[in-house]
Design a protein around this motif. Sequence first.
Motif, PDB file in Angstrom:
ATOM      1  N   GLN A 114     -48.858  76.591  -4.247  1.00 53.12           N
ATOM      2  CA  GLN A 114     -48.797  77.996  -3.844  1.00 53.12           C
ATOM      3  C   GLN A 114     -48.924  78.103  -2.328  1.00 53.12           C
ATOM      4  OE1 GLN A 114     -52.236  80.501  -4.288  1.00 53.12           O
ATOM      5  NE2 GLN A 114     -51.023  82.260  -4.967  1.00 53.12           N
ATOM      6  N   PRO A 115     -47.837  78.378  -1.619  1.00 53.07           N
ATOM      7  CA  PRO A 115     -47.950  78.584  -0.168  1.00 53.07           C
ATOM      8  C   PRO A 115     -48.852  79.776   0.131  1.00 53.07           C
ATOM      9  CG  PRO A 115     -45.654  78.308  -0.837  1.00 53.07           C
ATOM     10  CD  PRO A 115     -46.451  78.507  -2.098  1.00 53.07           C
ATOM     11  N   CYS A 116     -49.685  79.634   1.124  1.00 52.75           N
ATOM     12  CA  CYS A 116     -50.551  80.738   1.543  1.00 52.75           C
ATOM     13  C   CYS A 116     -49.816  81.521   2.617  1.00 52.75           C
ATOM     14  CB  CYS A 116     -51.876  80.190   2.072  1.00 52.75           C
ATOM     15  SG  CYS A 116     -53.074  81.473   2.490  1.00 52.75           S
ATOM     16  N   THR A 117     -49.233  82.644   2.244  1.00 50.72           N
ATOM     17  CA  THR A 117     -48.338  83.380   3.134  1.00 50.72           C
ATOM     18  C   THR A 117     -49.024  84.483   3.925  1.00 50.72           C
ATOM     19  OG1 THR A 117     -47.705  84.822   1.300  1.00 50.72           O
ATOM     20  CG2 THR A 117     -46.341  82.874   1.691  1.00 50.72           C
ATOM     21  N   SER A 168     -53.649  87.689  -4.638  1.00 44.53           N
ATOM     22  CA  SER A 168     -52.256  87.699  -5.090  1.00 44.53           C
ATOM     23  C   SER A 168     -52.117  87.947  -6.584  1.00 44.53           C
ATOM     24  CB  SER A 168     -51.585  86.364  -4.743  1.00 44.53           C
ATOM     25  OG  SER A 168     -51.575  86.149  -3.348  1.00 44.53           O
ATOM     26  N   LEU A 169     -53.178  87.767  -7.346  1.00 39.63           N
ATOM     27  CA  LEU A 169     -53.103  87.966  -8.790  1.00 39.63           C
ATOM     28  C   LEU A 169     -53.041  89.448  -9.143  1.00 39.63           C
ATOM     29  CD1 LEU A 169     -55.827  85.452 -10.031  1.00 39.63           C
ATOM     30  CD2 LEU A 169     -53.346  85.145 -10.179  1.00 39.63           C
ATOM     31  N   GLU A 226     -53.949  89.609 -14.617  1.00 43.12           N
ATOM     32  CA  GLU A 226     -54.142  88.168 -14.516  1.00 43.12           C
ATOM     33  C   GLU A 226     -55.575  87.835 -14.114  1.00 43.12           C
ATOM     34  OE1 GLU A 226     -52.162  85.586 -15.278  1.00 43.12           O
ATOM     35  OE2 GLU A 226     -50.853  87.109 -16.149  1.00 43.12           O
ATOM     36  N   ARG A 227     -56.140  88.604 -13.194  1.00 38.64           N
ATOM     37  CA  ARG A 227     -57.538  88.382 -12.809  1.00 38.64           C
ATOM     38  C   ARG A 227     -58.470  88.582 -13.997  1.00 38.64           C
ATOM     39  NH1 ARG A 227     -56.210  90.819  -7.620  1.00 38.64           N
ATOM     40  NH2 ARG A 227     -56.814  92.867  -8.427  1.00 38.64           N
ATOM     41  N   GLN A 274     -65.902  88.517  -5.303  1.00 40.29           N
ATOM     42  CA  GLN A 274     -65.534  89.822  -4.755  1.00 40.29           C
ATOM     43  C   GLN A 274     -64.726  90.658  -5.739  1.00 40.29           C
ATOM     44  OE1 GLN A 274     -63.863  88.209  -0.944  1.00 40.29           O
ATOM     45  NE2 GLN A 274     -65.112  89.806  -0.030  1.00 40.29           N
ATOM     46  N   TYR A 275     -64.127  90.022  -6.713  1.00 38.07           N
ATOM     47  CA  TYR A 275     -63.333  90.741  -7.715  1.00 38.07           C
ATOM     48  C   TYR A 275     -64.050  90.810  -9.062  1.00 38.07           C
ATOM     49  CZ  TYR A 275     -59.399  90.907  -4.511  1.00 38.07           C
ATOM     50  OH  TYR A 275     -58.584  91.175  -3.430  1.00 38.07           O
ATOM     51  N   GLY A 276     -65.348  90.545  -9.076  1.00 36.73           N
ATOM     52  CA  GLY A 276     -66.133  90.721 -10.280  1.00 36.73           C
ATOM     53  C   GLY A 276     -65.999  89.612 -11.293  1.00 36.73           C
TER      54      GLY A 276
END
Length: 471
Positions: free
Chosen positions: A91-94, A182-183, A187-188, A248-250
């Motif tokens: 997964q490129p970090c864009t 990005s999710l 998906e998260r 941070q996203y629980g």
Amino acid sequence: MKRRFAVAGVLLAVVLGCGTLPAAAAGSAPVADTLAAPDVDVTKVTAHLNELSAIAGRNGGNRRSTGQGYRDSVAYVKGRLQAAGYTVTEQPCTSGCTSGAGPNLIAEWPRGDANNVIMFGAHLDSVSAGPGMNDNGSGSAALLENALTLAQQNPSMANRVRFAWWTDEEQGLNGSDFYVRSLASAERSRIKAYYNFDMVASTNGGYFINHITSSAAAPMKAYWDSLGLQPEENTEGAGRSDDYSFEQYGIPTSGYAMGASARKTSAQAAKWGGTAGSAYDPCYHRSCDTLTNINTTGLDRASDGIAHTVWQRAVLAGTGGCDTAGVVANGGFESGTTPWAGDTGSIGAHSGQAAHTGTRFAWLAGYGSTRTESISQSVTVPAGCSRATLDYWLHIDTDESGSTPYDRFTVKAGGTTLATLSNADAGSGYVQRSVDLTAYAGQTVTLTFTGSEDSSLQTGFVLDDVSLRSG
């Protein structure tokens, strides 16, 4: 592990490592209730470290995220995983990553319930100063051999297992942050827990677990407890490694840690061995973080503990077991208010009170006037639980005196009151309390915590670290 930057919100992360031989036996052995979990061969873990060291040696002595050493590290790990049958993605970090940083590497074992993902990760990059064998070749190598062991064993899977090797962690957790951002939210929500491994072979280290009292940490703690290691809460690494991106996203997080530049206390040296007053890793972020900077005993114990957790969370889960990790979401209140409902303004990092762990908590009542505040969330108690216990930490702070219960705190499951406390139970700090939820196994029930006051003299009920456990 990255250096401590200014990080918004709660500080929480993982530093992985180990001390010199403590009083427990030097060898690792699985705990009695998980004999199906394999003994991960530490010689194979060290073989991966040898490869990462050689890669650094061919590329200027490091594996920094923007260099060829990192890309060659990705190629090595990817090749081993693909040969073992993993679905592997670069997964490129864009956005958010250092210019020129290499990709994240994500590997998923294509079995188990894809709606219940248990994720394990480690950062693959080093600092520019050295090859990064402990930081974080140790976590990366332990994770790789666990992935290969899972493929070799090929057990029936209840849940899906996903492994990740992160880019650009040393510059600010950038690779993992990009991944979680990005999710899509759906998906998260499929990720039920994330486990991080960052420095698991510190030569003067200790045995640390992130969020040690949480449900997510339970299998990790159970394994190290079975070795008599007496692990402690990881505090040095708070907010400094990739689990923070998930927190941070629980998403519930935990992980093993053995320490970086913080110094071992006398009490820790007495318990684990090693040198009091010296850094857990004397080569942290230095050129001497080479193959000679590895505690093989700690590496072995961490590797086997990862396998124990994989088996508990993804292999044995759903086979009549009781997987309670993550059942209570955001039980430490560190990820905002979701999914809590009700008087969610009580949740925060309020001045005048302190958290049990982290920085946030729920402060119910405490006004000195007639007031009632409640927070609640719906939970599903696993059907396989022969016993299920709800734990919570409560600090009762009051201006009342005597034993008359003027102000009250209640815990309810649905419409049933399971516990009642009052100003008469006040003390100087947090006390862990529990209620039995066994009767609700296989059911979805709303848990409600309520604080209520009469017309004068305040009593505040400060709630933190709510979790469900089996037993």
